[in-house]
Design a protein around this motif. Structure first.
Motif, short mmCIF file in Angstrom:
data_model
loop_
_atom_site.label_atom_id
_atom_site.label_comp_id
_atom_site.label_asym_id
_atom_site.label_seq_id
_atom_site.Cartn_x
_atom_site.Cartn_y
_atom_site.Cartn_z
N LYS A 119 0.85 -1.20 0.00
CA LYS A 119 0.00 0.00 0.00
C LYS A 119 0.88 1.24 0.00
O LYS A 119 1.81 1.36 0.80
CB LYS A 119 -0.90 0.01 1.23
N VAL A 120 0.57 2.18 -0.90
CA VAL A 120 1.38 3.41 -0.97
C VAL A 120 0.55 4.67 -0.78
O VAL A 120 1.11 5.74 -0.50
CB VAL A 120 2.14 3.51 -2.31
N ALA A 121 -0.76 4.59 -0.96
CA ALA A 121 -1.60 5.79 -0.83
C ALA A 121 -3.05 5.36 -0.78
O ALA A 121 -3.37 4.18 -0.94
CB ALA A 121 -1.37 6.73 -2.01
N GLU A 122 -3.94 6.35 -0.57
CA GLU A 122 -5.37 6.10 -0.64
C GLU A 122 -5.93 6.90 -1.81
O GLU A 122 -5.40 7.97 -2.14
CB GLU A 122 -6.04 6.47 0.68
N ILE A 123 -6.98 6.39 -2.42
CA ILE A 123 -7.45 6.98 -3.68
C ILE A 123 -7.83 8.45 -3.54
O ILE A 123 -7.62 9.24 -4.45
CB ILE A 123 -8.59 6.18 -4.34
N GLN A 124 -8.36 8.85 -2.38
CA GLN A 124 -8.78 10.25 -2.23
C GLN A 124 -7.60 11.22 -2.19
O GLN A 124 -7.77 12.42 -2.35
CB GLN A 124 -9.70 10.44 -1.00
N GLU A 125 -6.38 10.71 -1.99
CA GLU A 125 -5.19 11.58 -1.98
C GLU A 125 -4.79 12.01 -3.39
O GLU A 125 -4.01 12.94 -3.55
CB GLU A 125 -4.00 10.82 -1.38
N ILE A 126 -5.29 11.28 -4.41
CA ILE A 126 -4.85 11.57 -5.79
C ILE A 126 -6.09 11.66 -6.69
O ILE A 126 -6.46 10.70 -7.36
CB ILE A 126 -3.88 10.47 -6.28
N PRO A 127 -6.74 12.83 -6.71
CA PRO A 127 -7.95 12.98 -7.55
C PRO A 127 -7.62 12.85 -9.04
O PRO A 127 -6.45 12.96 -9.43
CB PRO A 127 -8.42 14.41 -7.23
N VAL A 128 -8.65 12.65 -9.84
CA VAL A 128 -8.48 12.53 -11.30
C VAL A 128 -7.67 13.71 -11.84
O VAL A 128 -7.91 14.86 -11.47
CB VAL A 128 -9.86 12.47 -11.99
N GLY A 129 -6.70 13.41 -12.69
CA GLY A 129 -5.91 14.47 -13.33
C GLY A 129 -4.77 15.00 -12.47
O GLY A 129 -4.17 16.01 -12.81
N THR A 130 -4.49 14.31 -11.35
CA THR A 130 -3.39 14.78 -10.50
C THR A 130 -2.38 13.66 -10.30
O THR A 130 -2.61 12.50 -10.69
CB THR A 130 -3.88 15.25 -9.11
N MET A 131 -1.27 14.00 -9.66
CA MET A 131 -0.21 13.02 -9.42
C MET A 131 0.42 13.30 -8.07
O MET A 131 0.31 14.40 -7.52
CB MET A 131 0.83 13.05 -10.53
N LYS A 132 1.08 12.27 -7.56
CA LYS A 132 1.70 12.40 -6.25
C LYS A 132 2.93 11.50 -6.20
O LYS A 132 2.92 10.40 -6.72
CB LYS A 132 0.68 11.94 -5.19
N MET A 133 3.96 12.00 -5.53
CA MET A 133 5.17 11.19 -5.36
C MET A 133 5.08 10.44 -4.03
O MET A 133 4.67 11.01 -3.03
CB MET A 133 6.40 12.10 -5.36
N VAL A 134 5.42 9.15 -4.05
CA VAL A 134 5.50 8.38 -2.81
C VAL A 134 6.90 7.78 -2.73
O VAL A 134 7.56 7.56 -3.75
CB VAL A 134 4.44 7.25 -2.74
N LYS A 135 7.35 7.55 -1.50
CA LYS A 135 8.67 6.94 -1.31
C LYS A 135 8.49 5.52 -0.82
O LYS A 135 7.71 5.26 0.08
CB LYS A 135 9.47 7.74 -0.29
N LEU A 136 9.24 4.63 -1.43
CA LEU A 136 9.26 3.24 -0.97
C LEU A 136 10.72 2.88 -0.78
O LEU A 136 11.42 2.63 -1.76
CB LEU A 136 8.66 2.33 -2.03
#
Ligand code: FES
Length: 109
Positions: free
Chosen positions: A5-22
């Motif tokens: 698991k890296v994020a939840e869907i509400q953190e990245i709305p349609v048309g957006t992006m987000k960086m996660v660290k693993l």
């Protein structure tokens, strides 16, 4: 390793992006029309932060020298622009994404 698991869907709305660290990896998660994609976040040219770039359709443009990548595949669409020249750069790694309930999961080897 399987899916993480890296994020939840509400953190990245349609048309957006987000960086996660693993661990050491920086991964860019993108929501295109409700479907999630994941590629490397560090530009293959000189490590620009793609999460700070511009997303148009399925293409992200690096904020540093303008290299363009297809976020659905990680493929390089256009290399960086240095002066008047566009040079080549490599493809980004692409990761398999799965959604379970509200969770976005990435397949990591
Ligand atoms: S670091 Fe991304 S285009 Fe140069």
């Amino acid at each position: 390793m399987g899916f993480v698991k890296v994020a939840e869907i509400q953190e990245i709305p349609v048309g957006t992006m987000k960086m996660v660290k693993l661990g050491e990896k920086e991964i860019l998660i993108v929501n295109i029309g409700g479907k999630f994609y994941a590629i490397g976040n560090k530009c293959t040219h000189m490590g620009g932060d793609l999460s700070r770039g511009r997303l148009e359709g399925n293409m992200v443009t690096c904020p540093r020298h303008g290299a363009k990548f297809d976020v659905t595949t990680g493929k390089s669409i256009a290399g960086p622009k240095i002066g008047f020249l566009r040079v080549k750069t490599g493809d980004e790694p692409a990761y398999e994404v799965k959604v379970e309930g509200n969770d976005i999961l990435l397949k990591i080897d």
